[in-house]
Design an enzyme around this catalytic site. Structure first.
Site, PDB file in Angstrom:
ATOM      1  N   ARG A 148      25.923  30.749 -25.405  1.00  9.49           N
ATOM      2  CA  ARG A 148      27.280  31.094 -25.837  1.00  9.49           C
ATOM      3  C   ARG A 148      27.332  31.002 -27.360  1.00  9.49           C
ATOM      4  NH1 ARG A 148      31.637  28.302 -21.939  1.00  9.49           N
ATOM      5  NH2 ARG A 148      33.021  29.819 -22.916  1.00  9.49           N
ATOM      6  N   ARG A 191      38.572  19.835 -15.444  1.00  7.61           N
ATOM      7  CA  ARG A 191      38.766  20.442 -16.767  1.00  7.61           C
ATOM      8  C   ARG A 191      39.816  21.547 -16.723  1.00  7.61           C
ATOM      9  NH1 ARG A 191      33.702  22.624 -19.372  1.00  7.61           N
ATOM     10  NH2 ARG A 191      35.374  23.099 -20.801  1.00  7.61           N
TER      11      ARG A 191
HETATM   12  C1  EPZ Z   1      37.219  32.452 -23.160  1.00  8.54           C
HETATM   13  O1  EPZ Z   1      35.979  31.934 -23.623  1.00  8.54           O
HETATM   14  C2  EPZ Z   1      37.659  31.547 -22.039  1.00  8.54           C
HETATM   15  N1  EPZ Z   1      37.829  30.190 -22.558  1.00  8.54           N
HETATM   16  C3  EPZ Z   1      36.628  31.565 -20.931  1.00  8.54           C
HETATM   17  O2  EPZ Z   1      37.119  30.777 -19.867  1.00  8.54           O
HETATM   18  C4  EPZ Z   1      36.484  32.998 -20.445  1.00  8.54           C
HETATM   19  O3  EPZ Z   1      35.478  33.045 -19.471  1.00  8.54           O
HETATM   20  C5  EPZ Z   1      36.120  33.905 -21.620  1.00  8.54           C
HETATM   21  O4  EPZ Z   1      37.096  33.775 -22.678  1.00  8.54           O
HETATM   22  C6  EPZ Z   1      36.039  35.382 -21.239  1.00  8.54           C
HETATM   23  O5  EPZ Z   1      37.272  35.798 -20.721  1.00  8.54           O
HETATM   24  C7  EPZ Z   1      38.942  29.878 -23.188  1.00  8.54           C
HETATM   25  O6  EPZ Z   1      39.831  30.686 -23.402  1.00  8.54           O
HETATM   26  C8  EPZ Z   1      39.096  28.467 -23.614  1.00  8.54           C
HETATM   27  P1  EPZ Z   1      34.372  35.071 -25.403  1.00  8.54           P
HETATM   28  P2  EPZ Z   1      35.348  32.441 -24.972  1.00  8.54           P
HETATM   29  O7  EPZ Z   1      34.236  34.651 -26.814  1.00  8.54           O
HETATM   30  O8  EPZ Z   1      36.408  32.642 -25.965  1.00  8.54           O
HETATM   31  C9  EPZ Z   1      29.827  36.418 -26.136  1.00  8.54           C
HETATM   32  C10 EPZ Z   1      36.945  29.209 -18.093  1.00  8.54           C
HETATM   33  O9  EPZ Z   1      36.273  29.097 -17.040  1.00  8.54           O
HETATM   34  N2  EPZ Z   1      30.075  35.943 -27.513  1.00  8.54           N
HETATM   35  O10 EPZ Z   1      35.295  36.195 -25.090  1.00  8.54           O
HETATM   36  O11 EPZ Z   1      34.246  31.510 -25.284  1.00  8.54           O
HETATM   37  C11 EPZ Z   1      29.777  35.226 -25.176  1.00  8.54           C
HETATM   38  O12 EPZ Z   1      28.513  34.629 -25.170  1.00  8.54           O
HETATM   39  C12 EPZ Z   1      36.316  29.659 -19.396  1.00  8.54           C
HETATM   40  O13 EPZ Z   1      38.141  28.912 -18.144  1.00  8.54           O
HETATM   41  C13 EPZ Z   1      29.079  36.130 -28.473  1.00  8.54           C
HETATM   42  O14 EPZ Z   1      28.013  36.697 -28.201  1.00  8.54           O
HETATM   43  O15 EPZ Z   1      34.761  33.828 -24.503  1.00  8.54           O
HETATM   44  C14 EPZ Z   1      30.155  35.877 -23.880  1.00  8.54           C
HETATM   45  O16 EPZ Z   1      29.047  36.483 -23.321  1.00  8.54           O
HETATM   46  C15 EPZ Z   1      34.855  29.796 -19.360  1.00  8.54           C
HETATM   47  N3  EPZ Z   1      29.295  35.656 -29.728  1.00  8.54           N
HETATM   48  C16 EPZ Z   1      31.171  36.942 -24.299  1.00  8.54           C
HETATM   49  O17 EPZ Z   1      30.939  37.167 -25.689  1.00  8.54           O
HETATM   50  C17 EPZ Z   1      30.458  35.018 -30.067  1.00  8.54           C
HETATM   51  O18 EPZ Z   1      30.603  34.615 -31.248  1.00  8.54           O
HETATM   52  C18 EPZ Z   1      32.631  36.538 -24.084  1.00  8.54           C
HETATM   53  O19 EPZ Z   1      32.932  35.377 -24.845  1.00  8.54           O
HETATM   54  C19 EPZ Z   1      31.449  34.855 -29.096  1.00  8.54           C
HETATM   55  C20 EPZ Z   1      31.230  35.317 -27.819  1.00  8.54           C
END
Ligand code: EPZ
Length: 417
Positions: free
Chosen positions: A121, A398
Site C-alpha cells: 500500500r 477496527r
Molecule cells: C480507503 O483506503 C479506505 N480507507 C479503504 O478502506 C478502501 O478499501 C480504499 O479507500 C479503497 O476504496 C479509508 O478510507 C480509511 P486508496 P486508501 O488510496 O485511501 C493504491 C476498509 O476496509 N495507491 O484509494 O488507502 C493502493 O495501493 C479500508 O475500511 C497507490 O498505489 O485507498 C490501492 O491499490 C481498507 N499509491 C489503491 O491505490 C498511493 O499513494 C487504492 O488506494 C495510494 C494508493
C-alpha cells in the site's frame, strides 16, 4: 487476542440503524486539527480506529471528549507536529494526518502508516501531490519528514489513480493557505464529499468534492463547527449480505440509497426482495438464491472493494457459480482460505475468485486476517451449521461497532470470549 463463538443456522430478522462511517470519520478527525475552535461530531462510531485517531489528536495537543456518539475536539492552541510510530502503525489512514499537520504547523514528522495487510500500500500519490503543493519531503529511518513552510500558490494536481486517501490529504493540505488547488482524477467516494462538507462548514472553500475535479481555495482560518458523520455504506453491505445468506428480513435505517445500490441491485438479481426508501432499505431473503454472474470492484460509484468479502461469503451459499474480481488491492483474499475451512468452494487465480455455491457451510475454527475479511467470516459462521470459533477479532473491532450486539439483536447466537 479475543475470539467469537458463533452457533450458526439462525435466521436474522429485525430493524437496525446504520452507524457513522469509519472511512468518513477518520479524515474528519484529521480535519478537526485544522480548525481553530471546537468541532462537535455527531454519529461518531465506537471503533478502535476512532480511538487511535483520538489518541493522535491528544498527542498533538487537542482536547477531546466523548459523550456516547457525540465527539468534541478542540484544537485551538495545539501545535504538535510529531506523531509517534506506535500510533501511526495502528492504521493506514493515519497518513491523512500528514496533510492536516503540515498545513497547520508548516511541518510534520511521522512514521510510515500501518493498517490491514491487503498487499503493498504505497503512499507515492500522497507524497507527489503534497510536493506539488510545495512540501519538501524526506524519508529517514522509516520516518516521513515534511516541511511545508510557505503557503502554496495556484496548483493543478493530476492523480494517476483516484486514491481516496491522497484526495483527502490534498483537500486537508490545501484548505488552509493561499492559492487555488485543482485536483484532477480525484476520488469520488462519498466520504470525500462528507469531508469537504465539514470543512466548508468550518469556513473552507471547496467545490466539486464527490466529482473527479475538486477545486480548493485556501483560506486564512478555519473555525469550529458541528457535523454529522455520513452513514457507513460498508456496514450496511455487511448487514444486507449477512441477512441474504442467513435468510430472514431486515429494515435498515440511516442509509443513503445511491451509496448502497451496488449491493441492493446485486442482491435483487440473486433473488432477494428489496425495497429502497428515502433513507431506509428493506431486504427479505428466503428460498434458493442464485449466484451473480460477475462482479468487479471499482472506485465509487462501482462495487466497493470493502464490500467484496461480504459478497463472496454470501455467494458461497448461493446456487451456481459467480466470478468476483478484486481490482483495487493486490492481496485481499486471505479470508477465502478461512471460508474454505467452513466448507466454501472457492478457487482463486490472482485477483479473481470463482465461487461455486454449496448447500451448507459447517462450523470450524477460523482466523480473521483483516477487518472486512473478518466480518465476512462472522456472516459465514452465522449461516453455517454448528459452532465456529473466530480468532483475532480485534481486526473486526477496527470497523464494526460491537458486531456481536449488531447481529445478536437480529437473532444470531454470537458471543465474545
Ligand atoms: C480507503 O483506503 C479506505 N480507507 C479503504 O478502506 C478502501 O478499501 C480504499 O479507500 C479503497 O476504496 C479509508 O478510507 C480509511 P486508496 P486508501 O488510496 O485511501 C493504491 C476498509 O476496509 N495507491 O484509494 O488507502 C493502493 O495501493 C479500508 O475500511 C497507490 O498505489 O485507498 C490501492 O491499490 C481498507 N499509491 C489503491 O491505490 C498511493 O499513494 C487504492 O488506494 C495510494 C494508493
Amino acid at each position: 487476542m479475543s475470539s467469537f463463538i458463533i452457533n450458526g443456522g439462525k435466521h436474522l430478522v429485525g430493524e437496525k440503524t446504520v452507524t457513522g462511517a469509519k472511512n468518513g470519520i477518520l479524515p474528519l478527525l484529521a480535519a478537526t486539527y485544522l480548525c481553530d475552535g471546537k468541532v462537535t461530531i455527531h454519529n461518531c462510531p465506537e471503533l478502535t480506529d476512532v480511538s487511535t485517531s483520538i489518541g493522535i489528536l491528544k498527542h498533538l495537543g487537542c482536547k477531546c471528549s466523548r459523550e456516547k456518539s457525540v465527539l468534541t475536539v478542540d484544537s485551538l492552541g495545539s501545535d504538535g507536529f510529531i506523531i509517534p510510530e506506535r500510533l501511526m502503525r495502528e492504521m493506514r489512514s493515519s497518513i491523512v494526518f500528514l496533510g492536516a499537520v503540515a498545513a497547520k504547523c508548516g511541518k510534520a514528522v511521522m512514521s510510515l502508516p500501518g493498517g490491514c495487510e491487503l498487499g503493498p500500500r504505497p503512499i507515492d500519490i500522497h507524497i507527489d501531490a503534497l510536493k506539488r503543493l510545495g512540501a519538501d519531503i524526506e524519508f529517514t529511518n522509516g520516518q516521513i519528514i515534511c516541511n511545508m513552510p510557505e503557503p502554496t500558490g495556484d496548483c493543478d494536481i493530476h492523480l494517476n489513480f483516484p486514491s481516496v486517501g491522497a484526495t483527502e490529504n490534498i483537500i486537508l493540505a490545501a484548505s488552509k493557505g493561499k492559492g487555488t488547488t485543482v485536483v484532477h482524477n480525484a476520488a469520488r467516494e462519498p466520504e470525500i464529499k462528507d469531508l469537504a462538507g465539514m470543512l466548508n462548514s468550518a469556513g473552507a472553500d471547496i467545490k466539486g468534492a464527490g466529482t473527479s475535479t475538486v477545486l480548493i481555495k485556501g483560506v486564512n482560518k478555519l473555525h469550529g463547527t458541528e457535523h454529522t458523520v455520513m452513514p457507513d455504506r460498508i456496514v450496511a453491505a455487511s448487514y444486507l449480505f449477512a441477512v441474504a445468506m442467513c435468510k430472514g428480513k431486515i429494515t435498515l435505517n440511516n442509509i443513503i440509497p445511491e451509496h448502497i445500490v451496488p449491493f441492493t441491485s446485486c442482491l435483487y438479481d440473486c433473488g432477494c426482495e428489496v425495497k429502497l426508501g428515502e433513507s431506509s432499505v428493506f431486504l427479505k431473503s428466503g428460498g434458493t438464491l442464485k449466484n451473480f454472474d460477475s462482479i468487479t470492484t471499482q472506485p465509487f460509484p462501482g462495487f466497493p472493494t470493502d464490500a467484496g468479502p461480504a459478497l463472496v461469503a454470501a455467494a458461497s451459499v448461493f446456487k451456481g457459480t459467480g466470478v468476483f474480481v478484486e481490482n483495487i488491492f493486490d492481496s485481499r483474499f486471505r479470508y477465502i482460505g478461512e471460508l474454505s475451512r467452513l466448507g466454501a468452494n472457492i478457487r482463486t487465480v490472482g485477483r479473481t475468485a470463482v465461487i461455486t455455491g454449496v448447500k451448507r457451510l459447517h462450523g470450524a475454527q477460523v482466523t480473521a486476517h483483516d477487518l472486512r475479511g473478518g466480518a465476512a467470516l462472522v456472516s459465514a459462521s452465522m449461516a453455517a451449521d454448528g459452532q465456529t470459533e473466530i480468532n483475532n477479532i480485534e481486526f473486526i473491532d477496527r470497523g464494526y461497532e460491537h458486531i456481536e450486539d449488531m447481529f445478536s439483536s437480529l437473532g444470531a447466537d454470537i458471543k465474545r470470549c
